[in-house]
Design a protein around this motif. Sequence first.
Motif, PDB file in Angstrom:
ATOM      1  N   GLN A  29       0.860  -1.164   0.000  1.00 27.80           N
ATOM      2  CA  GLN A  29       0.000   0.000   0.000  1.00 27.80           C
ATOM      3  C   GLN A  29       0.910   1.231   0.000  1.00 27.80           C
ATOM      4  OE1 GLN A  29      -0.514  -2.582   2.517  1.00 27.80           O
ATOM      5  NE2 GLN A  29      -1.715  -3.537   0.889  1.00 27.80           N
ATOM      6  N   GLU A  30       0.367   2.403   0.275  1.00 31.43           N
ATOM      7  CA  GLU A  30       1.169   3.626   0.215  1.00 31.43           C
ATOM      8  C   GLU A  30       2.333   3.621   1.211  1.00 31.43           C
ATOM      9  OE1 GLU A  30       0.730   8.440   0.673  1.00 31.43           O
ATOM     10  OE2 GLU A  30      -1.049   7.268   0.191  1.00 31.43           O
ATOM     11  N   ASN A  31       2.067   3.314   2.461  1.00 30.14           N
ATOM     12  CA  ASN A  31       3.102   3.368   3.502  1.00 30.14           C
ATOM     13  C   ASN A  31       3.324   2.036   4.210  1.00 30.14           C
ATOM     14  OD1 ASN A  31       3.418   6.176   3.143  1.00 30.14           O
ATOM     15  ND2 ASN A  31       1.616   6.531   4.402  1.00 30.14           N
ATOM     16  N   THR A  32       2.577   1.008   3.815  1.00 34.31           N
ATOM     17  CA  THR A  32       2.665  -0.287   4.484  1.00 34.31           C
ATOM     18  C   THR A  32       2.620  -1.416   3.456  1.00 34.31           C
ATOM     19  OG1 THR A  32       0.269  -0.477   4.740  1.00 34.31           O
ATOM     20  CG2 THR A  32       1.486   0.585   6.549  1.00 34.31           C
ATOM     21  N   CYS A  33       2.853  -2.625   3.942  1.00 32.55           N
ATOM     22  CA  CYS A  33       2.710  -3.803   3.089  1.00 32.55           C
ATOM     23  C   CYS A  33       2.224  -4.968   3.936  1.00 32.55           C
ATOM     24  CB  CYS A  33       4.022  -4.141   2.388  1.00 32.55           C
ATOM     25  SG  CYS A  33       5.314  -4.757   3.465  1.00 32.55           S
ATOM     26  N   THR A  34       1.854  -6.042   3.262  1.00 32.13           N
ATOM     27  CA  THR A  34       1.457  -7.279   3.907  1.00 32.13           C
ATOM     28  C   THR A  34       2.549  -8.300   3.645  1.00 32.13           C
ATOM     29  OG1 THR A  34      -0.870  -6.761   3.553  1.00 32.13           O
ATOM     30  CG2 THR A  34      -0.338  -9.058   4.007  1.00 32.13           C
ATOM     31  N   VAL A  35       2.974  -9.006   4.699  1.00 34.82           N
ATOM     32  CA  VAL A  35       4.062  -9.981   4.581  1.00 34.82           C
ATOM     33  C   VAL A  35       3.546 -11.352   5.011  1.00 34.82           C
ATOM     34  CG1 VAL A  35       6.352 -10.629   5.414  1.00 34.82           C
ATOM     35  CG2 VAL A  35       5.814  -8.219   4.996  1.00 34.82           C
ATOM     36  N   LYS A  36       3.728 -12.333   4.127  1.00 34.08           N
ATOM     37  CA  LYS A  36       3.340 -13.703   4.428  1.00 34.08           C
ATOM     38  C   LYS A  36       4.567 -14.453   4.934  1.00 34.08           C
ATOM     39  CE  LYS A  36       0.963 -17.666   2.600  1.00 34.08           C
ATOM     40  NZ  LYS A  36       0.025 -18.125   1.603  1.00 34.08           N
ATOM     41  N   ARG A  37       4.384 -15.159   6.058  1.00 40.30           N
ATOM     42  CA  ARG A  37       5.486 -15.919   6.650  1.00 40.30           C
ATOM     43  C   ARG A  37       5.122 -17.399   6.644  1.00 40.30           C
ATOM     44  NH1 ARG A  37       6.137 -13.177  12.358  1.00 40.30           N
ATOM     45  NH2 ARG A  37       3.922 -13.594  12.348  1.00 40.30           N
ATOM     46  N   GLU A  38       6.089 -18.211   6.358  1.00 43.11           N
ATOM     47  CA  GLU A  38       5.863 -19.650   6.292  1.00 43.11           C
ATOM     48  C   GLU A  38       5.596 -20.207   7.689  1.00 43.11           C
ATOM     49  OE1 GLU A  38       8.451 -23.371   4.821  1.00 43.11           O
ATOM     50  OE2 GLU A  38       8.376 -21.663   3.431  1.00 43.11           O
ATOM     51  N   GLY A  39       4.435 -20.865   7.853  1.00 43.93           N
ATOM     52  CA  GLY A  39       4.107 -21.502   9.121  1.00 43.93           C
ATOM     53  C   GLY A  39       3.760 -20.540  10.243  1.00 43.93           C
ATOM     54  N   ARG A  40       3.625 -19.259   9.931  1.00 46.56           N
ATOM     55  CA  ARG A  40       3.306 -18.253  10.958  1.00 46.56           C
ATOM     56  C   ARG A  40       2.211 -17.341  10.426  1.00 46.56           C
ATOM     57  NH1 ARG A  40       8.419 -15.481  13.314  1.00 46.56           N
ATOM     58  NH2 ARG A  40       6.968 -15.111  15.000  1.00 46.56           N
ATOM     59  N   ALA A  41       1.649 -16.551  11.307  1.00 48.70           N
ATOM     60  CA  ALA A  41       0.578 -15.634  10.920  1.00 48.70           C
ATOM     61  C   ALA A  41       1.090 -14.576   9.941  1.00 48.70           C
ATOM     62  CB  ALA A  41       0.012 -14.946  12.157  1.00 48.70           C
ATOM     63  N   GLU A  42       0.221 -14.176   9.031  1.00 51.43           N
ATOM     64  CA  GLU A  42       0.534 -13.105   8.088  1.00 51.43           C
ATOM     65  C   GLU A  42       0.657 -11.784   8.859  1.00 51.43           C
ATOM     66  OE1 GLU A  42      -1.342 -12.760   3.881  1.00 51.43           O
ATOM     67  OE2 GLU A  42      -2.712 -11.763   5.272  1.00 51.43           O
ATOM     68  N   LEU A  43       1.587 -10.952   8.432  1.00 48.10           N
ATOM     69  CA  LEU A  43       1.759  -9.646   9.070  1.00 48.10           C
ATOM     70  C   LEU A  43       1.069  -8.586   8.218  1.00 48.10           C
ATOM     71  CD1 LEU A  43       5.516  -9.913  10.084  1.00 48.10           C
ATOM     72  CD2 LEU A  43       3.525 -10.064  11.604  1.00 48.10           C
ATOM     73  N   LEU A  44       0.153  -7.850   8.832  1.00 46.39           N
ATOM     74  CA  LEU A  44      -0.587  -6.796   8.133  1.00 46.39           C
ATOM     75  C   LEU A  44      -0.031  -5.436   8.524  1.00 46.39           C
ATOM     76  CD1 LEU A  44      -4.170  -8.173   8.836  1.00 46.39           C
ATOM     77  CD2 LEU A  44      -2.751  -8.585   6.812  1.00 46.39           C
ATOM     78  N   ASP A  45      -0.142  -4.478   7.659  1.00 43.38           N
ATOM     79  CA  ASP A  45       0.262  -3.088   7.938  1.00 43.38           C
ATOM     80  C   ASP A  45       1.709  -2.977   8.409  1.00 43.38           C
ATOM     81  OD1 ASP A  45      -2.275  -2.117   7.253  1.00 43.38           O
ATOM     82  OD2 ASP A  45      -3.034  -2.522   9.267  1.00 43.38           O
TER      83      ASP A  45
END
Length: 162
Positions: A29-45
Amino acid sequence: MEAFSRAVALEVGKHLRAVTSLGKVETVQENTCTVKREGRAELLDVRLSALEEKAKSFIQVVPKINSQVIVLEIENQPSETLIVGYSEIERIELKVGSILVGIENDKVEISDGTNSLGDLLEDLIKNISDLNIITPNGTGTVSPDSKLLLKNLKGKFKNLLK
């Protein structure tokens, strides 16, 4: 006083640990992103720069989609995260005062909000190419060889500057 500061920093450092994780950028997004991690919760913002909103002066590195990143938890809060390492970069933005520098798609853009360096150089080369030169024998112009050199220079600037 310096010894005291070092002692406090050392003691605080014993109790704080940096929590990092590795993941893949899914969306930006403009100032943030979403990160997917293997075997762990997705990180938002996940923040792209230190502050959540762009300030008057800032630097922001935007990772490419599907690239690997290292994410740091801010003050050990899993909901407050910041990217600190990048495998691939989409663009970089830097602003200090009114000067903005951007790097994207193998091009650099430098501007002050009104003028861009690329446009100014293009105008300069055009004006030099179109010069009328006053001589004792009358009015002359820039030679065809010099115009060719200026045209080649203009092309080199266009390859570098946005």
